[in-house]
Design a protein around this motif. Structure first.
Motif, mmCIF file in Angstrom:
data_model
loop_
_atom_site.group_PDB
_atom_site.id
_atom_site.type_symbol
_atom_site.label_atom_id
_atom_site.label_comp_id
_atom_site.label_asym_id
_atom_site.label_seq_id
_atom_site.Cartn_x
_atom_site.Cartn_y
_atom_site.Cartn_z
ATOM 1 N N PHE A 191 33.391 17.496 -11.930
ATOM 2 C CA PHE A 191 33.319 17.935 -10.694
ATOM 3 C C PHE A 191 33.071 16.759 -9.392
ATOM 4 N N VAL A 192 34.100 17.002 -8.877
ATOM 5 C CA VAL A 192 34.414 15.963 -7.331
ATOM 6 C C VAL A 192 33.663 16.680 -6.294
ATOM 7 N N LEU A 193 32.011 16.349 -5.870
ATOM 8 C CA LEU A 193 31.583 16.922 -4.617
ATOM 9 C C LEU A 193 31.244 16.074 -3.600
ATOM 10 N N LEU A 194 30.964 17.038 -2.274
ATOM 11 C CA LEU A 194 30.505 16.089 -1.395
ATOM 12 C C LEU A 194 29.042 15.719 -1.584
ATOM 13 N N GLY A 212 27.706 31.011 -13.883
ATOM 14 C CA GLY A 212 26.809 30.920 -15.230
ATOM 15 C C GLY A 212 26.841 29.322 -15.565
ATOM 16 N N PHE A 213 27.208 28.558 -14.622
ATOM 17 C CA PHE A 213 26.717 26.893 -14.979
ATOM 18 C C PHE A 213 26.244 26.094 -13.863
ATOM 19 N N THR A 214 25.942 24.862 -14.299
ATOM 20 C CA THR A 214 25.670 23.909 -13.523
ATOM 21 C C THR A 214 26.637 22.716 -13.471
ATOM 22 N N PRO A 215 27.174 22.480 -12.380
ATOM 23 C CA PRO A 215 28.446 21.351 -12.363
ATOM 24 C C PRO A 215 28.015 20.206 -12.962
ATOM 25 N N THR A 216 29.013 19.603 -13.493
ATOM 26 C CA THR A 216 28.685 18.129 -13.938
ATOM 27 C C THR A 216 29.303 17.402 -12.791
ATOM 28 N N VAL A 217 28.530 16.361 -11.950
ATOM 29 C CA VAL A 217 29.010 15.738 -10.931
ATOM 30 C C VAL A 217 29.361 14.351 -11.524
ATOM 31 N N GLY A 218 30.830 13.854 -11.143
ATOM 32 C CA GLY A 218 31.186 12.649 -11.586
ATOM 33 C C GLY A 218 31.441 11.839 -10.498
ATOM 34 N N PHE A 219 31.943 12.515 -9.522
ATOM 35 C CA PHE A 219 32.049 11.625 -8.124
ATOM 36 C C PHE A 219 31.230 12.320 -7.133
ATOM 37 N N GLU A 220 31.021 11.642 -5.883
ATOM 38 C CA GLU A 220 30.507 12.342 -4.613
ATOM 39 C C GLU A 220 31.310 11.516 -3.419
ATOM 40 N N GLY A 221 31.513 12.214 -2.443
ATOM 41 C CA GLY A 221 32.244 11.505 -1.272
ATOM 42 C C GLY A 221 31.754 12.352 0.134
ATOM 43 N N GLU A 222 32.189 11.759 0.966
ATOM 44 C CA GLU A 222 31.620 12.316 2.530
ATOM 45 C C GLU A 222 32.681 13.079 3.332
ATOM 46 N N GLU A 223 33.891 13.186 2.784
ATOM 47 C CA GLU A 223 34.933 13.774 3.374
ATOM 48 C C GLU A 223 35.769 14.617 2.531
ATOM 49 N N VAL A 224 36.286 15.851 2.703
ATOM 50 C CA VAL A 224 36.943 16.666 1.951
ATOM 51 C C VAL A 224 38.217 16.058 1.464
ATOM 52 N N GLU A 225 38.947 15.675 2.549
ATOM 53 C CA GLU A 225 40.306 14.939 2.261
ATOM 54 C C GLU A 225 40.310 13.808 1.145
ATOM 55 N N THR A 226 38.813 12.968 1.226
ATOM 56 C CA THR A 226 38.653 11.979 -0.042
ATOM 57 C C THR A 226 38.613 12.720 -1.269
ATOM 58 N N LEU A 227 37.902 13.823 -1.198
ATOM 59 C CA LEU A 227 37.706 14.653 -2.509
ATOM 60 C C LEU A 227 39.308 15.065 -3.085
ATOM 61 N N LEU A 235 40.576 12.583 -11.377
ATOM 62 C CA LEU A 235 39.146 12.305 -11.304
ATOM 63 C C LEU A 235 37.953 13.367 -11.423
ATOM 64 N N GLY A 236 38.759 14.542 -11.655
ATOM 65 C CA GLY A 236 37.839 15.710 -11.621
ATOM 66 C C GLY A 236 38.336 16.921 -10.910
ATOM 67 N N VAL A 237 37.614 18.034 -10.796
ATOM 68 C CA VAL A 237 38.160 19.176 -10.094
ATOM 69 C C VAL A 237 37.170 19.431 -8.928
ATOM 70 N N SER A 238 37.446 20.344 -7.869
ATOM 71 C CA SER A 238 36.617 20.555 -7.008
ATOM 72 C C SER A 238 36.677 21.878 -6.047
ATOM 73 N N LEU A 239 36.065 22.678 -5.620
ATOM 74 C CA LEU A 239 36.287 23.641 -4.546
ATOM 75 C C LEU A 239 36.675 23.145 -3.359
ATOM 76 N N LEU A 240 37.562 23.561 -2.952
ATOM 77 C CA LEU A 240 38.019 22.968 -1.453
ATOM 78 C C LEU A 240 38.700 23.864 -0.410
ATOM 79 N N PRO A 241 38.388 23.602 0.760
ATOM 80 C CA PRO A 241 39.332 24.561 1.781
ATOM 81 C C PRO A 241 40.595 24.026 1.298
ATOM 82 N N LEU A 242 41.775 25.041 1.875
ATOM 83 C CA LEU A 242 43.098 24.949 1.664
ATOM 84 C C LEU A 242 43.606 23.822 2.366
ATOM 85 N N PRO A 243 44.521 22.823 1.844
ATOM 86 C CA PRO A 243 44.865 21.588 2.335
ATOM 87 C C PRO A 243 45.685 21.947 3.605
#
Length: 315
Positions: A191-194, A212-227, A235-243
């Motif tokens: 997962f790519v997370l803030l 039912g799981f704990t996400p494996t964090v591969g990358f962290e950022g500070e802005e949604v558009e960076t994610l 580089l991963g998947v992420s739960l995000l607002p619609l673009p």
């Protein structure tokens, strides 16, 4: 002590150099140095220490700087109150909001209000949720637009909209051709997370636990558009607002990451307006609060729901 001298002190205390501060104040560096020395003499202690070419606060200076901030903020609020009593339509609204809301929610709210009160000015700041709470508690913002109730007794929060979150996957991902997905299906994905401290990070971790799981964090950022960009790069998947296509166009060489509807957990976040519960807002800020509470539902789109019509959400 002159308030303008305190403003000079505050500028240097916040990290500005003597050269920068003197130039903005249209004064010489020696004159600024004398002003800072005068403050230290009145305080009876060394407030700055030189580190290389920069001045840094001493521990005593840090304590003093906090009181200076309070004095100047109280004085500026007093000026605002008087100005708004003289001309209520020419007030200033200090507003802070999540970075992601600056692309679609904040602009129409501001323009709609200024259509009615064109002389109103806005002081805008952007933060994650922790920064937004600090803005309210410190008195530097009258109102904040954020996700989720801060859960602070001193703060009142009103839900405005329910914003769906989608699972963004890389364009060449095994699931890229799907439209709907169970979150549990990506339990083994990176997962790519803030960073911690952002509400979307907490929401993502909570929804993953519900699935039912704990996400494996591969990358962290500070802005949604960076994610979103990191997901598009594979580089991963992420739960995000619609673009928002206006702010995140396709480069032409790499399609935008597909955003899949999640079906096994309620993948959304609440967006709301917050203010200090026991504070009477100045007229301009009070008027803007009422404008936001009335207008937000009319601005929903792209699957976002007004607070009162969100199926399955608490009232």
């Amino acid at each position: 002590m002159d308030l303008e001298v305190l403003r000079l002190f505050r500028a240097v205390a916040r990290g500005a150099t003597v050269t920068e501060t003197a130039a903005k104040a249209n004064m010489t560096q020696p004159a600024l140095s004398r002003a800072l020395n005068r403050i230290e003499r009145e305080a009876g202690a060394e407030l700055f220490q030189r580190v290389g070419r920069a001045l840094r606060l001493t521990p005593v200076g840090t304590v003093f700087a906090g009181h200076v901030e309070t004095v100047l903020e109280d004085y500026d609020r007093g000026l605002r109150a008087v100005a708004e009593m003289v001309d209520p339509e020419a007030g200033v609204v200090p507003l802070a909001f999540l970075h992601t809301l600056g692309t679609w929610l904040v602009p129409p709210l501001l323009s709609g209000f200024r259509d009615r009160f064109p002389k109103t000015r806005f002081e805008l700041r952007q933060h994650g949720e922790e920064g937004l709470v600090r803005e309210l508690l410190d008195g530097t913002a009258d109102l904040v637009l954020t996700s989720g109730d801060p859960g602070c007794p001193a703060i009142r929060w009103k839900r405005l909209l329910v914003e769906p979150l989608r699972l963004a996957v890389p364009p060449r991902h095994r699931l890229a051709g799907r439209r709907r997905i169970r979150l549990a299906e990506v339990a083994d994905e990176t997962f790519v997370l803030l960073r911690p401290g952002y509400g979307l990070r907490d929401t993502t971790e909570r929804l993953c636990r519900e699935a039912g799981f704990t996400p494996t964090v591969g990358f962290e950022g500070e802005e949604v558009e960076t994610l979103r960009g990191l997901v598009t790069a594979g580089l991963g998947v992420s739960l995000l607002p619609l673009p928002q296509t206006a702010t995140f166009p396709s480069s032409g060489t790499e399609p935008l990451a597909p955003h899949l509807t999640v079906t096994d957990v309620q993948s959304s976040r609440d967006l709301g307006l917050a203010w200090l519960a026991d504070r009477v807002l100045p007229p301009a800020s009070a008027g803007f609060r009422e404008h936001v509470l009335t207008a937000a539902g009319e601005l929903s789109g792209d699957g976002r729901s007004p607070a009162g019509r969100a199926a399955g959400h608490r009232p």
